[in-house]
Write a protein that holds these residues in place. Structure first.
Motif, mmCIF file in Angstrom:
data_model
loop_
_atom_site.group_PDB
_atom_site.id
_atom_site.type_symbol
_atom_site.label_atom_id
_atom_site.label_comp_id
_atom_site.label_asym_id
_atom_site.label_seq_id
_atom_site.Cartn_x
_atom_site.Cartn_y
_atom_site.Cartn_z
ATOM 1 N N ARG A 91 -8.521 -22.164 40.773
ATOM 2 C CA ARG A 91 -9.417 -21.077 41.189
ATOM 3 C C ARG A 91 -9.757 -20.195 39.990
ATOM 4 N NH1 ARG A 91 -7.976 -23.667 45.499
ATOM 5 N NH2 ARG A 91 -7.596 -22.641 47.487
ATOM 6 N N ASN A 183 1.917 -19.884 39.644
ATOM 7 C CA ASN A 183 1.027 -19.679 40.791
ATOM 8 C C ASN A 183 1.633 -20.496 41.924
ATOM 9 O OD1 ASN A 183 -1.024 -19.365 42.628
ATOM 10 N ND2 ASN A 183 -2.452 -20.765 41.595
ATOM 11 N N PRO A 184 2.659 -19.946 42.586
ATOM 12 C CA PRO A 184 3.420 -20.736 43.562
ATOM 13 C C PRO A 184 2.735 -20.743 44.939
ATOM 14 C CG PRO A 184 4.316 -18.539 43.466
ATOM 15 C CD PRO A 184 3.150 -18.566 42.494
ATOM 16 N N PRO A 185 3.227 -21.571 45.850
ATOM 17 C CA PRO A 185 2.707 -21.487 47.231
ATOM 18 C C PRO A 185 3.102 -20.140 47.836
ATOM 19 C CG PRO A 185 4.574 -23.007 47.098
ATOM 20 C CD PRO A 185 4.254 -22.604 45.699
ATOM 21 N N ILE A 187 1.121 -18.596 50.653
ATOM 22 C CA ILE A 187 0.474 -18.301 51.934
ATOM 23 C C ILE A 187 1.498 -18.512 53.053
ATOM 24 C CG2 ILE A 187 -1.434 -18.891 53.481
ATOM 25 C CD1 ILE A 187 -3.025 -19.800 51.052
ATOM 26 N N LEU A 207 0.225 -24.666 48.859
ATOM 27 C CA LEU A 207 -0.392 -23.452 49.412
ATOM 28 C C LEU A 207 0.608 -22.556 50.123
ATOM 29 C CD1 LEU A 207 -3.536 -25.149 50.998
ATOM 30 C CD2 LEU A 207 -3.595 -23.463 49.146
ATOM 31 N N GLU A 237 1.329 -15.128 40.187
ATOM 32 C CA GLU A 237 0.141 -14.947 41.024
ATOM 33 C C GLU A 237 0.611 -14.881 42.481
ATOM 34 O OE1 GLU A 237 -3.387 -17.267 40.195
ATOM 35 O OE2 GLU A 237 -3.870 -17.338 42.338
#
Ligand code: GLN
Length: 276
Positions: A91, A183-185, A187, A207, A237
């Motif tokens: 992204r 930038n780990p999962p 959500i 995710l 992140e």
């Protein structure tokens, strides 16, 4: 939609049902043309085979499949990255963490050592290693399929990265780094975003943590001090509404200079701190 052979590139570009950027990406892919080639070949007409091919690509996109998976590529930090359903699609928001890493690497005198945890396509590690070939960059992921994509991306962009298959810190032994980025999962399980847009097609393990969205963040925050030099930075992140909670976790774990940074949309997207 039925694409007719004999149509010109120009007419097609105006008539395809996607947004202008996606129309262009799909046309370039179907015709094997670059962005510039599309302009200089605007009078070229489609043959039967190309019309069938374009039809098939369009049907996939209209079925919701991410355009990056259809063409197998996404640009990140100005570099081409191969992507497949084994990895999250890089992204633009993630360029923020790359910039924060680069700023901090620039202040380190000796060979700086970076660890990228859960590298996926290799986006963070490859972008950093490409920009700073003198840095020592290690990237890990639990997924062998993701590591294969990441390795291809390092090779394609001429970046030197050491890849490790590891479930977070498990395979690291006692190695230390100047900087750890991830930038780990993040959500939460059941978040409605998981059932929307590109996310429906992306690997769920990249995710979500299948829990409250914080389990990977907590694991990294808890484990990083043992793998950071004193004063070394951890940069994470996270989701649009997680900054305050991530700062609290960092403070509880004894990190200093704890802060968050905003992405291009003005959302607090990265938080971090230094090992005390
Ligand atoms: N930024 C991604 C999204 O919300 C999620 C990435 C992640 O979980 N690491 O689309």
């Amino acid at each position: 939609m039925k694409i007719a052979a004999g149509t010109t590139v120009q007419a097609l570009q105006a008539g395809l049902p996607l947004d202008p950027l996606e129309n262009r990406i799909l046309l370039c892919h179907a015709l094997g043309l670059t962005r510039v080639g599309l302009i200089t070949n605007s009078e070229r007409v489609l043959n039967e085979e190309e019309a069938v091919q374009l039809d098939a690509l369009l049907a996939r996109r209209l079925g919701g499949e991410p355009i990056a998976y259809i063409v197998g590529q996404r640009e990140f930090f100005g570099l081409p990255f191969q992507v497949s359903p084994a990895v999250l699609i890089p992204r633009p928001d993630t360029e923020l963490i790359v910039e924060l890493v680069l700023e901090r690497l620039a202040r380190i005198r000796s060979t700086a050592r970076l660890l990228d945890m859960g590298t996926g396509s290799g986006a963070i590690a490859v972008a950093v290693a490409h920009t700073r070939p003198d840095a020592s960059v290690t990237a890990l992921d639990v997924s062998e399929a993701a590591l294969a994509v990441a390795r291809a991306n390092a090779a394609r962009n001429g970046a030197q990265v050491r890849f490790l298959r590891s479930d977070w810190f498990a395979a690291l032994e006692d190695e230390t780094f100047d900087l750890i980025a991830s930038n780990p999962p993040y959500i939460a399980a059941g978040d409605t975003h998981l059932a929307q847009g590109d996310l429906r097609f992306e690997p769920s393990g990249a995710l979500t943590d299948f829990a409250d969205g914080f389990s990977a963040l907590r694991t990294i925050i808890g484990g990083a001090p043992a793998h950071l030099v004193a004063g070394g930075w951890l940069l994470l992140e996270h989701g649009y509404d997680q900054a305050a909670a991530v700062r609290a976790l960092l403070l509880d774990a004894g990190y200093t200079e704890v802060q968050s940074w905003r992405d291009l949309s003005g959302i607090e997207r990265v938080s971090g701190g230094r090992r005390g």
